[in-house]
Scaffold this active site. Structure first.
Site, short mmCIF file in Angstrom:
data_model
loop_
_atom_site.label_atom_id
_atom_site.label_comp_id
_atom_site.label_asym_id
_atom_site.label_seq_id
_atom_site.Cartn_x
_atom_site.Cartn_y
_atom_site.Cartn_z
N ASP A 229 -0.72 -12.52 2.12
CA ASP A 229 -1.36 -11.49 2.95
C ASP A 229 -1.57 -12.12 4.33
O ASP A 229 -2.69 -12.43 4.74
CB ASP A 229 -2.69 -11.06 2.31
N HIS B 22 0.89 -1.17 0.00
CA HIS B 22 0.00 0.00 0.00
C HIS B 22 0.92 1.22 0.00
O HIS B 22 1.99 1.19 0.62
CB HIS B 22 -0.82 0.13 1.27
N ASP C 36 2.17 1.99 3.44
CA ASP C 36 3.09 1.05 4.12
C ASP C 36 4.52 1.49 3.88
O ASP C 36 5.38 1.36 4.74
CB ASP C 36 3.07 -0.37 3.52
C1 XLS Z 1 -7.63 -6.64 4.42
C2 XLS Z 1 -7.11 -6.90 3.09
C3 XLS Z 1 -5.92 -6.03 2.69
C4 XLS Z 1 -5.76 -6.06 1.21
C5 XLS Z 1 -4.95 -4.95 0.65
O1 XLS Z 1 -8.35 -7.44 4.99
O2 XLS Z 1 -6.80 -8.25 2.97
O3 XLS Z 1 -4.78 -6.42 3.36
O4 XLS Z 1 -5.21 -7.27 0.79
O5 XLS Z 1 -5.53 -3.73 0.90
NI NI Z 2 -5.85 -9.14 1.32
NI NI Z 3 -7.61 -9.61 4.63
#
Ligand code: XLS
Ligand code: NI
Ligand code: NI
Length: 438
Positions: free
Chosen positions: A337, A100, A103
């Site tokens: 993620d 992001h 980040d």
């Molecule tokens: C949040 C999301 C986020 C997205 C990116 O729950 O998984 O991390 O992957 O904005």
């Molecule tokens: Ni995500």
């Molecule tokens: Ni998520």
């Protein structure tokens, strides 16, 4: 940089290895189903969890030990952190990362300062990409952390917040393009509602449609050819997120004439929060040509929130790979993620977590490839639907008949032909057999 002195480079040592800093299944150059594992899996490290997660939760503060981070919101600290991140990607042998905007770089006192901060860190990211060959899978804009987005970004009731969000995405798209990002993601952070009494749903969704069209137009204008992705999630932070699952997203895209420009980024934990299996979400997106990428994590079925854990369950990874092999990932990837637990606070835990999940996906890939190659499941499925291969089935599937004709047929026969077994238990045993074989 030597932020991780205990690790040189993580290498493949094979299933018998008991070295916790080696791959047992992920062998990047090994060819499976016509492509190398590296090409199939396109492993991606997320910047936010791996480099920004502090370990805090609603009941307690930071736990993560990150000796390279001075804890300040300075650009210098952000640039230094970026260099550490690339040391990590390189040592882990991860070909991609994702971020992001917020980040990687801190916000400034106003939008132009914020953009300048972003540019300064992006310059380091570019340098490090060139040095290491690690690529950007996708960029995205964080439009949920700052309090200005309390009512949403593209679906806010505050028109100037919408404009700010547009400016933020414009910049994030420019940087993503400049860094060679292969996709651009929209996860609707606060695009949803807490209360229907105060919500004009139609107006909010119309605005979201407009917002995405502006993104498509701007991509054309600057020549960004990456794939746009929407990431479905049913709840958290809002009680109802508009992009609640794959079906809701595809319906939205169709209603607002956006299907040609968007695919989906499907996340395991979001699927379970939506009351679906990951395989369901992948299949639903895939069958409509909308499967773009995955956020590879897992939830805890006893907890009702997005715990974002690293997936190590072979059944899960096998199921995911069965669908990914069927539809392909295109420019997408297997994006972790996922975050280490707050109790796993040492830097080395970041390696254990990624290595374990990379291995689990690599093994899932091999098992799924064997199942597909030998037709172990597909033959049973084809057999289950074989009555549709008859003249009658063909007539119905091609729209050559009607209710009256079908009624005449059944009045003549009096009863439909008998059913055959669904074989669920046999199929579950077959998956076990393929897992045993590896
Ligand atoms: C949040 C999301 C986020 C997205 C990116 O729950 O998984 O991390 O992957 O904005
Ligand atoms: Ni995500
Ligand atoms: Ni998520």
């Amino acid at each position: 940089m030597n932020a991780f002195p205990e690790v040189t480079k993580v290498k493949y040592e094979g299933p018998q290895s008991d070295n916790p800093l080696a791959f047992r299944w992920y062998n990047p150059d090994e060819v499976v189903a016509g492509k190398t594992m590296k090409e199939h899996l396109r492993f991606t490290v997320t910047y936010w969890h791996t480099f920004r997660c502090t370990g805090s939760d609603p009941f307690g503060g930071d736990t993560m030990l990150r000796p390279w981070d001075d804890g300040t919101e300075s650009v210098e600290n952000a640039c230094n952190r970026a260099r550490v991140a690339f040391e990590f990607f390189e040592k882990l042998d991860a070909p991609f990362y994702a971020f992001h905007d917020r980040d990687v770089a801190p916000e400034g006192a106003n939008l132009s300062e914020t953009n300048a901060n972003f540019d300064s860190v992006a310059a380091v990211l570019k340098e490090e990409q060139q040095r290491t060959g690690v690529k950007l899978l996708w960029g995205t804009a964080n439009m949920f952390s700052n309090p200005r987005f309390m009512h949403g970004a593209a679906t806010t009731c505050n028109v100037e917040v919408f404009a700010y969000a547009a400016a933020q995405v414009k910049k994030a798209m420019e940087v993503t393009k400049d860094l060679g990002g292969e996709n651009y993601v929209f996860w609707g952070g606060r695009e949803g509602y807490q209360c229907l009494y105060n919500t004009d749903m139609k107006r909010e969704l119309d605005h979201l449609g407009k917002f995405f069209h502006m993104a498509v137009d701007y991509a054309k204008e600057i020549g960004f050819t990456g794939q746009f992705l929407i990431e479905p999630k049913p709840k958290e932070p809002t009680k109802h997120q508009y992009d609640s699952d794959a079906a809701a997203c595809l319906n939205f895209l169709r209603a607002y004439d956006l299907t040609d420009h968007f695919k989906l980024n499907i996340e395991t934990n979001h699927a379970t929060l939506a009351g679906h299996e990951m395989m369901h979400e992948l299949e639903y997106a895939g069958m409509q040509g909308g499967l773009g990428s995955i956020d590879a994590n897992t939830g805890d079925l006893l907890l009702g929130w997005d715990t974002d854990q690293f997936a190590t369950n072979y059944y899960l990874t096998t199921q995911i790979m069965l669908v990914l092999l069927k539809y392909g990932l295109g420019t997408g990837g297997v994006n972790f993620d996922a975050k280490v637990r707050r109790e796993s606070f040492e830097p080395i835990d970041l390696f254990y977590a990624h290595i374990g999940s990379m291995d689990a996906f690599a093994r899932g890939l091999k098992v799924a490839a064997n199942i597909i190659e030998e037709g172990a499941i597909n033959n049973i499925v084809a057999d289950r639907y074989s009555s549709w291969d008859s003249d009658l089935g063909k007539k119905i599937e091609s729209g050559q008949t009607n209710f009256a004709e079908l009624e005449t047929l059944m009045l003549g026969k009096g009863e439909a032909a008998g059913n055959s077994s669904g074989r669920q238990e046999l199929l579950e045993n077959i998956v076990n057999r393929y897992l045993d074989r590896m």
